[in-house]
Design a protein around this motif. Structure first.
Motif: not given
Length: 712
Positions: A138-158
């Protein structure tokens, strides 16, 4: 919205065409072969009906193929949880081939994507179980975007697993925050309350998320090929327009219940609770409510038809369990129930009956203002029972309700169409006719043909007094027909949101087996757009809706959700104006509208609502969230602080007192539940600033002599 008449001739022609051909089907030696055959039959029939009967002529070409491709993949995986770019690379071989496959009754694209989806959902349990087994960073600086129309599909399983991690981390953070807020509230009441540590809250939050995920995937695993193929079919038919949909037999039954406001059964609302079917609520006055032993929270374990052997429904999906619990009027069902109160098991016998869903039907309330009586009629939908012409419908009920209100000396009416999504075209015309002498109400147009004028032919006027029609952004379809007619005739003041929803199309419900009569299974139904409707002034309500004479700020003022925001929605157009005569009912229409607009512009409550609507829009557009615990809490606290400004936005209270009509008050003696519902409704009406302004307008309107009309 359903209409019939002329279209039946067209359908007969299609039927003759379809049944003169046959498709090659496989031998039904296995369930998978049977599924594949049924799927091909559905594709074959639907493509023929749509290309010949839909309002829009649409070529099955590469553009169409791309629409179906995108729609189906996004329907299966809207949150980008399953498919990767590697999967899409394989799927893309069909991106511009689906049209050709449909023409050949080929479902290769569906089978490839569906089978891959099944594999992916099986993997999902291991993903989320492993991720939720240990604390997040929880101390890691990262974000999530919930507008999935803007988010690309993951490149691979990882990368896909990392998408899962972020989504689960956000859910966990949300639950931690809720627990912290709850603890703070408890601490205010009890200074000795023991605050739990972050570590304890975090473990509890992950456990809750895991339980919710397990429950979700338990439901997913119960779904069958038919359910997922329905999703594919809706991607195909939805490429014609957003309101053309495929309905499997269960969805059609639910649609009929909604339209008619009645169902034959025990009168209980049920929900899935893990592997169990649980009673969530009882319908007042229904068989279960009258019998008295079944209660909300009870779990139904087994179901027996009369004296027959009981059927174990534990682990059965809800839609299947309901089939055994519902049944014809007068038949007995015996439920083996685990009671919520003490955990005991009990057999409850209930005789099924027709259950009326009261919230579906017209209701009214009377209020005094400046010594005069006014009434508000709530019309939740334009309901009708297509199978039983003798059963109540919205037009009959409106006529009866108006007559009762007249007998009590009411001089003005508010017709409340807020959140009314439409219904029957027939009842919309008949209800409009209650307020005018006679004349055109709406124009309807089939593909490539001239518009047909639909008129009220009854010269009787049921209500001659003043009328205000209250609408909002969710008033749609048949609501817009009624509101538009009242506006075009100058018969009522339209008051509410800036504009209504904007659905200007008519759908017909077609049984698919009618076009393939030799098939033994129920193939379901197609709800297909066959017409557009137009106002008597010639303009369509499609996309535009009905603009209010008096627009009032609402929480939805800046949101995107109307017909104009739907992909593939049909365009606005117009036809020649029908011949009609305005009633010109009011001597001071423009003055009343002007005064109301002035009041609204100066009113502090409406000013605050407008600011609130802008804030909601801003929040809707902000779709990114920090997954750093401290930053997440800081952002949440900032939003809560902003929200405090709008805490009182709907704390309006008038000095008006609303009461039920006399006929209803006599019913209360034997129906306490109905009385409680009406008391709650009346309390809400007294706190409704939109109703108060509608009453201001209604009380100021002055009727003109009936002979004063304007020709159009």
């Amino acid at each position: 919205m359903k209409t019939t008449s002329k279209f039946s001739t067209t359908l007969l022609a299609i039927l003759l065409l379809l049944t003169s051909f046959s498709i090659h089907t496989q031998d039904q030696n296995s369930s998978s072969d049977s599924d594949a055959e049924k799927d091909r039959v559905l594709i074959y029939v639907l493509k023929n009906i749509l290309t010949r009967g839909h309002f829009v002529t649409k070529d099955l070409n590469d553009d169409f193929s791309e629409l179906v491709y995108d729609s189906f993949i996004n329907s299966l995986d809207p949150s980008k949880r399953y498919f990767t770019q590697e999967d899409l690379k394989e799927f893309s071989q069909y991106k511009y081939q689906i049209d050709n496959q449909l023409l050949q009754d080929d479902i290769s694209f569906y089978q490839l994507v569906y089978n891959r989806f099944l594999d992916k959902t099986k993997n999902a349990k291991s993903y989320y179980t492993d991720l939720l087994a240990k604390p997040f960073q929880f101390n890691k600086n990262e974000i999530i975007d919930l507008d999935y129309t803007k988010v690309p599909f993951a490149k691979n399983d990882n990368e896909l697993i990392d998408y899962w991690r972020k989504q689960l981390k956000l859910q966990t953070l949300g639950r931690i925050q809720n627990q912290i807020d709850l603890q703070e509230e408890k601490l205010k009441d009890d200074k000795n309350y023991a605050i739990e540590s972050f570590e304890t809250l975090e473990v509890s939050a992950r456990k809750e998320v895991l339980e919710n995920m397990d429950e979700l995937y338990m439901r997913i695993q119960r779904l069958e090929n038919d359910d997922w193929f329905s999703t594919f079919l809706n991607s195909v038919v939805g490429a014609f327009d957003p309101h053309t949909t495929y309905m499997d037999p269960t969805k059609k039954e639910n649609f009929d219940q909604t339209m008619s406001g009645k169902v034959e059964g025990i009168g209980a609302r049920l929900q899935e609770k893990g592997i169990y079917t649980q009673v969530s609520d009882l319908v007042a006055g229904g068989p279960a409510s009258k019998q008295g032993e079944l209660e909300p929270g009870d779990i139904i374990l087994r179901v027996a038809q009369g004296d027959e052997e009981p059927l174990d429904i534990v682990g059965m999906r809800l839609s299947d369990a309901i089939k055994f619990i519902k049944g014809k009027k007068g038949t007995e069902v015996r439920l083996t129930v685990k009671k919520k109160l003490d955990g005991s098991t009990k057999i409850i016998s209930i005789i099924r009956d027709v259950v009326q869903l009261d919230e579906t039907f017209v209701k009214s309330s009377i209020v005094k203002k400046n010594g005069k009586k006014y009434a508000i009629i709530d019309l939740p939908s334009f309901y009708i029972d297509f199978k039983d012409n003798n059963y109540r419908d919205s037009a009959k009920d409106m006529e009866k309700e108006i007559e009762r209100l007249k007998s009590e000396g009411v001089v003005g009416l508010i017709v409340d169409l807020r959140n009314n999504g439409g219904g029957s075209l027939k009842t919309a015309i008949e209800i409009s006719g209650l307020f005018i002498n006679q004349g055109p109400i709406v124009q309807v147009k089939y593909r490539g043909e001239n518009p047909i004028v639909k008129s009220d032919i009854d010269p009787q006027i049921q209500w001659e007094g003043s009328v205000v029609v209250l609408v909002n952004e969710f008033s749609a379809s048949a609501s817009e027909i009624f509101a538009a007619a009242m506006q075009d005739y100058k018969r009522a003041v339209i008051l509410g949101g800036n504009q209504t929803y904007g659905k200007g199309t008519v759908q017909n419900i077609l049984p698919i087996n009618q076009f393939y009569p030799n098939y033994k299974e129920d193939l379901g139904y197609l709800k297909m757009t066959i017409q557009k409707f137009y106002r008597v002034n010639g303009g369509s309500t499609q996309k535009e809706g009905v603009y209010s004479d008096i627009a009032m700020p609402s929480r939805y003022s800046y949101m995107k959700f109307g017909e104009r925001d739907l992909e593939g929605a049909l365009e606005w157009d117009k036809v020649p104006q029908a011949k009609y005569s305005q009633t010109n009912s009011y001597a001071n229409f423009n003055d009343v509208v002007y005064k109301s607009k002035e009041r609204i512009a100066e009113d502090t409550n409406f000013k605050l609502v407008n600011e609130y609507a802008k804030w909601l829009k801003k929040n809707q557009d902000e779709t990114s969230y920090s997954l750093n615990y401290k930053k997440f809490l800081k952002d949440s606290e900032a939003r809560e602080k902003e929200a405090e400004k709008f805490k009182s936005v709907f704390d309006y209270k008038s000095n008006l007192t609303f009461v039920s009509p006399q006929y209803e008050q006599s019913i209360f003696k034997n129906n306490k539940d109905l009385e409680d519902k009406r008391i709650a409704w009346h309390k809400n009406l007294s706190k409704d600033m939109y109703v108060s302004e509608a009453l201001n307008v209604l009380s100021e309107l002055k009727l003109r002599a009936p002979s004063k009309i304007i020709k159009n």
